[in-house]
Design a protein around this motif. Structure first.
Motif, mmCIF file in Angstrom:
data_model
loop_
_atom_site.group_PDB
_atom_site.id
_atom_site.type_symbol
_atom_site.label_atom_id
_atom_site.label_comp_id
_atom_site.label_asym_id
_atom_site.label_seq_id
_atom_site.Cartn_x
_atom_site.Cartn_y
_atom_site.Cartn_z
ATOM 1 N N ARG A 118 0.195 -38.893 -62.612
ATOM 2 C CA ARG A 118 -0.310 -40.214 -63.013
ATOM 3 C C ARG A 118 -1.534 -40.678 -62.223
ATOM 4 O O ARG A 118 -2.007 -41.797 -62.410
ATOM 5 N N SER A 124 -5.661 -39.960 -54.789
ATOM 6 C CA SER A 124 -5.454 -41.180 -53.989
ATOM 7 C C SER A 124 -6.160 -41.124 -52.637
ATOM 8 O O SER A 124 -5.837 -41.892 -51.731
ATOM 9 N N GLN A 162 -7.619 -39.540 -48.956
ATOM 10 C CA GLN A 162 -7.037 -38.777 -47.848
ATOM 11 C C GLN A 162 -5.519 -38.947 -47.802
ATOM 12 O O GLN A 162 -5.016 -40.056 -47.976
ATOM 13 N N ASP A 163 -4.808 -37.841 -47.566
ATOM 14 C CA ASP A 163 -3.350 -37.909 -47.385
ATOM 15 C C ASP A 163 -3.076 -38.641 -46.080
ATOM 16 O O ASP A 163 -3.354 -38.129 -44.989
ATOM 17 N N LEU A 164 -2.564 -39.849 -46.194
ATOM 18 C CA LEU A 164 -2.381 -40.694 -45.017
ATOM 19 C C LEU A 164 -1.214 -40.219 -44.149
ATOM 20 O O LEU A 164 -1.073 -40.668 -43.016
ATOM 21 N N TYR A 185 -11.947 -38.701 -37.304
ATOM 22 C CA TYR A 185 -12.403 -38.827 -38.689
ATOM 23 C C TYR A 185 -13.833 -38.327 -38.881
ATOM 24 O O TYR A 185 -14.159 -37.737 -39.901
ATOM 25 N N HIS A 227 -13.725 -34.666 -39.041
ATOM 26 C CA HIS A 227 -13.009 -34.326 -40.266
ATOM 27 C C HIS A 227 -13.934 -34.437 -41.481
ATOM 28 O O HIS A 227 -13.968 -33.572 -42.358
ATOM 29 N N ALA A 245 -11.203 -41.789 -50.930
ATOM 30 C CA ALA A 245 -12.058 -40.605 -51.115
ATOM 31 C C ALA A 245 -11.844 -39.956 -52.481
ATOM 32 O O ALA A 245 -12.664 -39.147 -52.916
ATOM 33 N N ASP A 273 -16.352 -43.568 -47.459
ATOM 34 C CA ASP A 273 -16.968 -42.331 -46.964
ATOM 35 C C ASP A 273 -17.054 -41.308 -48.090
ATOM 36 O O ASP A 273 -16.829 -41.624 -49.258
HETATM 37 O O1 T3D Z 1 -11.732 -37.956 -42.532
HETATM 38 C C1 T3D Z 1 -10.737 -38.575 -42.907
HETATM 39 O O2 T3D Z 1 -9.655 -38.039 -43.106
HETATM 40 C C2 T3D Z 1 -10.883 -40.018 -43.208
HETATM 41 C C3 T3D Z 1 -11.151 -40.125 -44.628
HETATM 42 C C4 T3D Z 1 -10.577 -41.086 -45.314
HETATM 43 C C5 T3D Z 1 -10.831 -41.143 -46.739
HETATM 44 C C6 T3D Z 1 -9.829 -41.987 -47.478
HETATM 45 O O3 T3D Z 1 -9.561 -41.625 -48.578
HETATM 46 S S1 T3D Z 1 -9.150 -43.362 -46.742
HETATM 47 C C7 T3D Z 1 -8.198 -44.049 -48.051
HETATM 48 C C8 T3D Z 1 -6.922 -43.278 -48.255
HETATM 49 N N1 T3D Z 1 -6.233 -43.689 -49.435
HETATM 50 C C9 T3D Z 1 -5.569 -44.840 -49.524
HETATM 51 O O4 T3D Z 1 -5.562 -45.641 -48.637
HETATM 52 C C10 T3D Z 1 -4.771 -45.064 -50.786
HETATM 53 C C11 T3D Z 1 -3.296 -45.133 -50.459
HETATM 54 N N2 T3D Z 1 -2.546 -45.295 -51.664
HETATM 55 C C12 T3D Z 1 -2.459 -46.450 -52.318
HETATM 56 O O5 T3D Z 1 -3.057 -47.456 -51.960
HETATM 57 C C13 T3D Z 1 -1.573 -46.474 -53.519
HETATM 58 O O6 T3D Z 1 -0.677 -45.407 -53.440
HETATM 59 C C14 T3D Z 1 -2.367 -46.352 -54.846
HETATM 60 C C15 T3D Z 1 -3.189 -47.628 -55.082
HETATM 61 C C16 T3D Z 1 -3.300 -45.136 -54.854
HETATM 62 C C17 T3D Z 1 -1.369 -46.191 -56.008
HETATM 63 O O7 T3D Z 1 -0.382 -47.192 -55.921
HETATM 64 P P1 T3D Z 1 0.989 -47.045 -56.744
HETATM 65 O O8 T3D Z 1 1.752 -48.311 -56.548
HETATM 66 O O9 T3D Z 1 0.651 -46.663 -58.136
HETATM 67 O O10 T3D Z 1 1.755 -45.777 -56.098
HETATM 68 P P2 T3D Z 1 2.538 -45.733 -54.726
HETATM 69 O O11 T3D Z 1 3.956 -46.064 -54.953
HETATM 70 O O12 T3D Z 1 1.824 -46.482 -53.684
HETATM 71 O O13 T3D Z 1 2.413 -44.153 -54.351
HETATM 72 C C18 T3D Z 1 3.275 -43.176 -54.958
HETATM 73 C C19 T3D Z 1 3.564 -42.122 -53.938
HETATM 74 O O14 T3D Z 1 2.339 -41.469 -53.533
HETATM 75 C C20 T3D Z 1 4.152 -42.725 -52.673
HETATM 76 O O15 T3D Z 1 5.062 -41.777 -52.125
HETATM 77 P P3 T3D Z 1 6.657 -42.028 -52.245
HETATM 78 O O16 T3D Z 1 6.944 -43.332 -51.596
HETATM 79 O O17 T3D Z 1 6.939 -42.029 -53.705
HETATM 80 O O18 T3D Z 1 7.245 -40.837 -51.525
HETATM 81 C C21 T3D Z 1 2.950 -42.832 -51.758
HETATM 82 O O19 T3D Z 1 3.284 -42.840 -50.388
HETATM 83 C C22 T3D Z 1 2.206 -41.567 -52.127
HETATM 84 N N3 T3D Z 1 0.767 -41.721 -51.820
HETATM 85 C C23 T3D Z 1 -0.133 -42.460 -52.481
HETATM 86 N N4 T3D Z 1 -1.312 -42.360 -51.893
HETATM 87 C C24 T3D Z 1 -1.153 -41.556 -50.843
HETATM 88 C C25 T3D Z 1 0.180 -41.135 -50.774
HETATM 89 N N5 T3D Z 1 0.630 -40.329 -49.814
HETATM 90 C C26 T3D Z 1 -0.249 -39.920 -48.873
HETATM 91 N N6 T3D Z 1 -1.543 -40.283 -48.868
HETATM 92 C C27 T3D Z 1 -2.038 -41.091 -49.828
HETATM 93 N N7 T3D Z 1 -3.342 -41.416 -49.829
#
Ligand code: T3D
Length: 257
Positions: free
Chosen positions: A58, A62, A64-66, A75, A78, A108, A139
């Motif tokens: 779906r 999303s 970077q894997d947080l 970072y 990275h 990202a 970034d």
């Molecule tokens: O160099 C570097 O590494 C730094 C670079 C950074 C670049 C970046 O990308 S920083 C930004 C990272 N991304 C985020 O902060 C987004 C995090 N995710 C969200 O905000 C939300 O998940 C979404 C808005 C994308 C979607 O929301 P929703 O409500 O549809 O889904 P959810 O329930 O939040 O997520 C579903 C599952 O995916 C959930 O796992 P679970 O609880 O079912 O086991 C969630 O933890 C997992 N998931 C979603 N995004 C990430 C993730 N797991 C790890 N990393 C993620 N980014």
């Protein structure tokens, strides 16, 4: 062969499908390596004339894997090691790249979509500059592409407020090329990609190269580059075919050379 993506070439289109749906296709190290490898393969394959990046499940991606970062993560290093080379690689590939945004594009993951040449959005997809919500800055080329695509003010609004926008809103601000209804998703994305894959690939590559360079060039330099590029395009097979087809009142059969 790949653990985190799927890769397939069909009808001159390379399909790169992010495949960590349980994490909404978040980037881990392996996925960044595999995307880079698959893009290298697609770029080098003369049979490939268009690349599509999409996601399973779906989400599109999303970001970077947080769960794979911690307080010791550097970072800057990275980004220099993984994300920046991938974004530069995409700009250098002289074939059209489509982001087929099947669901959420965040952080990202949105940057990845911005670095593509076309963005097709599923009607249920959404877009979020998620960085600010974890105290980070955009970034992976986001600060370069976003203001250029949607304008400075809108880019600041999206990056600082970090509000999720729908596919329809993304279309309104020029972030996506087309919004595709659910029941037409596969058909329309494939048709769009295959259409591009049968166009004059060499000219498309030159357009991409010199549009990218135009941001850092003045008018005189751009005029010079246009003349240079036109000389190359003008000596291509596809140019000769285009002229012949026009004069013979038939559809051209472009071969991408
Ligand atoms: O160099 C570097 O590494 C730094 C670079 C950074 C670049 C970046 O990308 S920083 C930004 C990272 N991304 C985020 O902060 C987004 C995090 N995710 C969200 O905000 C939300 O998940 C979404 C808005 C994308 C979607 O929301 P929703 O409500 O549809 O889904 P959810 O329930 O939040 O997520 C579903 C599952 O995916 C959930 O796992 P679970 O609880 O079912 O086991 C969630 O933890 C997992 N998931 C979603 N995004 C990430 C993730 N797991 C790890 N990393 C993620 N980014």
């Amino acid at each position: 062969m790949y653990e985190t993506i799927e890769f397939e070439v069909k009808n001159h289109v390379a399909w790169v499908t992010l495949n960590r749906p349980e994490k909404l296709n978040a980037f881990n190290e392996q996925m960044k390596i595999e995307i880079k490898e698959s893009l290298k393969k697609a770029a080098a394959d003369p049979d490939v004339r268009c690349i599509v990046i999409t996601g399973n499940g779906r989400a599109f991606c999303s970001g970077q894997d947080l769960q794979s970062v911690n307080e010791d993560t550097d970072y800057g290093e990275h980004l220099r090691k993984y994300y920046n080379p991938m974004i530069q690689q995409m700009a250098a590939i002289e074939k059209p790249i489509i982001a087929a945004i099947n669901g959420t594009a965040a952080g990202a993951g949105l940057s990845l979509a911005l670095a593509c040449d076309f963005r097709l959005a599923h009607e249920k997809s959404s877009f979020i500059e998620a960085f600010i919500h974890v105290g980070l800055v955009p970034d992976s080329g986001n600060m370069y592409y976003l203001p250029r695509i949607v304008g400075h003010a809108k880019a600041l609004e999206l990056a600082i407020l970090g509000e999720k926008i729908s596919a329809a809103e993304a279309k309104d601000i020029g972030l996506v090329t087309q919004v595709i209804p659910h029941d037409k998703w596969n058909e329309d994305v494939t048709a769009f990609a295959e259409k591009l894959a049968h166009m004059p690939t060499k000219a498309i590559g030159l357009i991409k190269r010199y549009f990218n360079q135009s941001w850092d060039s003045n008018l005189q330099e751009v005029l010079g580059k246009e003349a240079y590029a036109q000389k190359i395009a003008g000596s291509s097979y596809d140019h000769r075919e285009g002229i012949a087809a026009f004069l013979e009142k038939r559809k051209p059969l472009f071969l991408g050379k």
